[in-house]
Design a protein around this motif. Structure first.
Motif, short mmCIF file in Angstrom:
data_model
loop_
_atom_site.label_atom_id
_atom_site.label_comp_id
_atom_site.label_asym_id
_atom_site.label_seq_id
_atom_site.Cartn_x
_atom_site.Cartn_y
_atom_site.Cartn_z
N ASP A 185 -27.26 133.55 93.97
CA ASP A 185 -26.51 132.70 93.03
C ASP A 185 -25.48 131.91 93.81
N PHE A 186 -25.63 130.59 93.86
CA PHE A 186 -24.70 129.73 94.59
C PHE A 186 -23.76 128.99 93.64
N ALA A 187 -23.14 129.73 92.74
CA ALA A 187 -22.14 129.13 91.85
C ALA A 187 -20.86 128.91 92.65
N PHE A 188 -20.43 127.68 92.77
CA PHE A 188 -19.28 127.36 93.62
C PHE A 188 -17.98 127.48 92.84
N SER A 189 -16.98 128.00 93.52
CA SER A 189 -15.64 128.10 92.95
C SER A 189 -14.81 126.91 93.44
N THR A 190 -14.23 126.19 92.49
CA THR A 190 -13.36 125.07 92.85
C THR A 190 -12.20 125.55 93.71
N TRP A 191 -11.72 126.76 93.43
CA TRP A 191 -10.57 127.28 94.17
C TRP A 191 -10.95 127.55 95.63
N ASP A 192 -12.14 128.09 95.85
CA ASP A 192 -12.59 128.33 97.22
C ASP A 192 -12.74 127.02 97.98
N ILE A 193 -13.28 126.02 97.31
CA ILE A 193 -13.46 124.72 97.95
C ILE A 193 -12.10 124.13 98.34
N GLN A 194 -11.13 124.21 97.44
CA GLN A 194 -9.79 123.69 97.74
C GLN A 194 -9.14 124.48 98.89
N THR A 195 -9.29 125.79 98.84
CA THR A 195 -8.68 126.63 99.87
C THR A 195 -9.23 126.30 101.25
N LYS A 196 -10.55 126.24 101.37
CA LYS A 196 -11.14 125.97 102.67
C LYS A 196 -10.90 124.53 103.12
N ARG A 197 -10.77 123.64 102.17
CA ARG A 197 -10.46 122.25 102.54
C ARG A 197 -9.10 122.16 103.22
N VAL A 198 -8.14 122.95 102.73
CA VAL A 198 -6.80 122.96 103.34
C VAL A 198 -6.82 123.71 104.66
N LEU A 199 -7.33 124.94 104.65
CA LEU A 199 -7.24 125.79 105.83
C LEU A 199 -8.15 125.33 106.95
N TYR A 200 -9.38 124.95 106.61
CA TYR A 200 -10.34 124.58 107.64
C TYR A 200 -10.19 123.11 108.06
N ASP A 201 -10.22 122.21 107.08
CA ASP A 201 -10.28 120.79 107.39
C ASP A 201 -8.94 120.23 107.86
N ILE B 89 1.82 118.48 92.13
CA ILE B 89 1.75 119.70 92.94
C ILE B 89 0.76 120.68 92.33
N ASN B 90 -0.52 120.47 92.62
CA ASN B 90 -1.53 121.43 92.20
C ASN B 90 -1.66 122.52 93.25
N PHE B 91 -2.59 123.43 93.07
CA PHE B 91 -2.74 124.54 94.00
C PHE B 91 -3.05 124.05 95.40
N GLU B 92 -3.96 123.10 95.53
CA GLU B 92 -4.35 122.63 96.86
C GLU B 92 -3.16 122.04 97.62
N LEU B 93 -2.36 121.21 96.96
CA LEU B 93 -1.22 120.59 97.61
C LEU B 93 -0.14 121.62 97.92
N ALA B 94 0.05 122.59 97.00
CA ALA B 94 1.04 123.65 97.24
C ALA B 94 0.65 124.47 98.46
N LEU B 95 -0.63 124.83 98.60
CA LEU B 95 -1.09 125.58 99.75
C LEU B 95 -0.89 124.78 101.03
N SER B 96 -1.16 123.49 100.98
CA SER B 96 -0.98 122.64 102.16
C SER B 96 0.49 122.61 102.58
N HIS B 97 1.41 122.47 101.62
CA HIS B 97 2.84 122.49 101.93
C HIS B 97 3.24 123.83 102.55
N ALA B 98 2.71 124.92 102.01
CA ALA B 98 3.07 126.25 102.50
C ALA B 98 2.62 126.43 103.95
N ILE B 99 1.39 126.05 104.26
CA ILE B 99 0.88 126.20 105.63
C ILE B 99 1.69 125.34 106.60
#
Length: 498
Positions: A79-95, A124-134
């Motif tokens: 089952d390849f159901a994608f999580s938006t949160w995982d996509i946002q997280t890896k976009r910040v941390l990896y990319d 300030i959504n989750f993705e932007l907040a995570l980026s500021h934190a890192i």
């Protein structure tokens, strides 16, 4: 090397492709069998859902590697159901930050609850907040000037330049684990990430995204990033974990952070923790206060006889050595540090002059004793409220614990090396003037000591003793004949001592 590999203009995950090549090489028939595919899938999932790029890479292996039919059938059943949160997280941390090895614990239900607190017009959504934190974890010094950068810098003193420190910090963060602090405070006591000893301001979790960071190589500390939910405001806080013994925490401060391996100490961890809990004004732990007190508090010169003044009475042997280096060297030569409490004041190991009155509600107090200077002690105060450099002070004083004549002789001989100086001082007169005109002086010994210090080293005496020496010895002691003011003052002081 990039985390991704571009093939025909399409991005794939490089590490998955390299692992697939390795599996294929070690297989007897150069195939990707069922076990290999399951391991590739597990690596991509990393205990979470597989991202689109990871799924694309798995099916590239499916199509272009020699994949066993059983492995293909197994992958098709996933089952390849994608999580938006995982996509946002890896976009910040990896990319954005190239943090490919960092782990994180972001429960999806918690992320949904916190995202709902964002204002309608807030960017300030989750993705932007995570980026500021890192970004804050990697680049900011942290409140109280004790952040990841400073801690890493202490471990890598041979690194030159901020770019090398940044790379070292990034590598430390990359091996850490991130946590999203939950909104429900009732869960904090059992939360996997240890939160500060100081209760966070009530309701701060509703105004800020709170991200915790644990770095295995820095086990004594935890790090928090605060990202405002409605505006671009972010800061970090560093604090000691209480899960390790007192000895390890004190050793880390003295040895690894301050380079004071030979300093001994008397600090009761239980009593120190009690002070943290009993005084609500605390904004820093006793460990951080100890660091600030010894690293900053000894440089303050506002008191009538500061530690700085005490040291400058001795002409330091290397004129090029900074006063900060000399202070560290002096401390390392057998100093003993005490954390004071009300109970400690009744003990004999750190007696205080009667004129000193301590306010434990407002300050942490650390006492310094020097075995080679039995009549000199130093008291350092560190504000419980303040977190910066200027929130600490020191006061050196002399104990009147011996007959007056012995005290004067000791001051002259041990502190100033003036064995041949004759003196006529009436102890009753000194005491009378002290009590009548200058009761703010710690005691009569401090008065005498400060007087000799002024004769020898005070800049106000330039027009007196320094002028007198140059007149007697002629051009030999003219300031122009010396390479620096420090060298000039040292030479003149040597003549005064003679």
């Amino acid at each position: 090397m990039s985390y991704y590999k571009i093939i025909d203009g399409i991005r794939y995950e490089r590490m998955l492709l390299e692992k697939a090549e390795t599996f294929q090489q070690v297989h007897p028939t150069n195939q990707i069998d069922l076990e290999a595919m399951q391991q590739l899938y597990a690596h991509a999932k990393d205990s979470r859902r597989v991202t689109e790029t990871e799924q694309r890479t798995l099916y590239y292996i499916y199509d272009y590697f020699d994949t066993h039919p059983e492995a293909k059938a197994w992958l098709d059943a996933q089952d390849f159901a994608f999580s938006t949160w995982d996509i946002q997280t890896k976009r910040v941390l990896y990319d954005r930050y190239d943090l490919y090895n960092i782990k994180w614990e972001f429960p999806e239900d918690e992320m949904i609850r916190q995202e709902a607190l964002r204002g309608k017009d807030s960017p300030i959504n989750f993705e932007l907040a995570l980026s500021h934190a890192i970004h804050s974890f990697i680049y900011d010094p942290g409140r109280g000037e004790l952040g990841i950068r400073e801690l890493v810098d202490y471990r890598f003193l041979d690194l030159e330049g901020p770019q090398w420190i940044t790379e070292a910090v990034r590598s430390f963060v990359n091996r850490g684990t991130l946590y999203l602090i939950p909104l429900d405070r009732s869960t904090w006591t059992e939360f996997e990430f240890e939160l500060p000893f100081i209760d966070l301001v009530e309701g701060i979790e509703s105004s800020y995204w709170l991200f915790g960071l644990h770095i295995p190589e820095i086990p004594l500390f935890r790090f928090l990033a605060f990202v405002h939910r409605q505006q671009a405001e972010c800061y970090t806080q560093t604090y000691f974990t209480k899960s390790l013994p007192t000895e390890k925490r004190v050793h880390f401060v003295l040895s690894q952070m301050l380079g004071l391996d030979r300093v001994s100490w008397t600090i009761n961890g239980e009593a120190a923790n009690t002070q943290e809990k009993n005084y609500p004004t605390n904004q820093q732990s006793w460990e951080q206060s100890l660091y600030v007190a010894l690293d900053r508090g000894l440089y303050n010169r506002e008191s009538s006889l500061s530690f700085w003044d005490h040291l400058t009475e001795e002409i330091w042997p290397d004129p090029e050595k900074s006063i900060s280096a000399y202070i560290r060297e002096y401390l390392a030569n057998g100093c003993k540090v005490h954390l004071l409490s009300n109970h400690d004041l009744a003990k004999a190991f750190f007696p205080l002059p009667e004129s000193i009155h301590l306010s434990f509600e407002d300050f942490w107090y650390f006492g310094l004793v020097f075995p080679g200077q039995t009549n000199i002690q130093v008291l350092i105060g560190k504000s419980r409220k303040g977190q910066g450099i200027g929130d600490s002070w020191n006061d050196a004083f002399i104990l009147d614990d011996m007959p007056f004549e012995n005290r004067v002789t000791q001051i002259l001989q041990e502190d100033f090396k003036l064995e041949g100086l004759r003196w006529e001082i009436n102890p009753a007169e000194v005491q009378f003037q002290h009590d009548t005109y200058d009761p703010w002086w710690r005691n009569t010994s401090s008065v005498i000591r400060q007087a000799i210090h002024t004769y020898l080293h005070d800049y106000l005496s330039d027009q007196y003793l320094f002028y007198w020496v140059s007149q007697i010895h002629g051009d030999e002691f003219h300031p122009d004949n010396f390479s620096s003011d420090r060298e000039y003052r040292q030479a003149v002081s040597n003549q005064i001592h003679r």
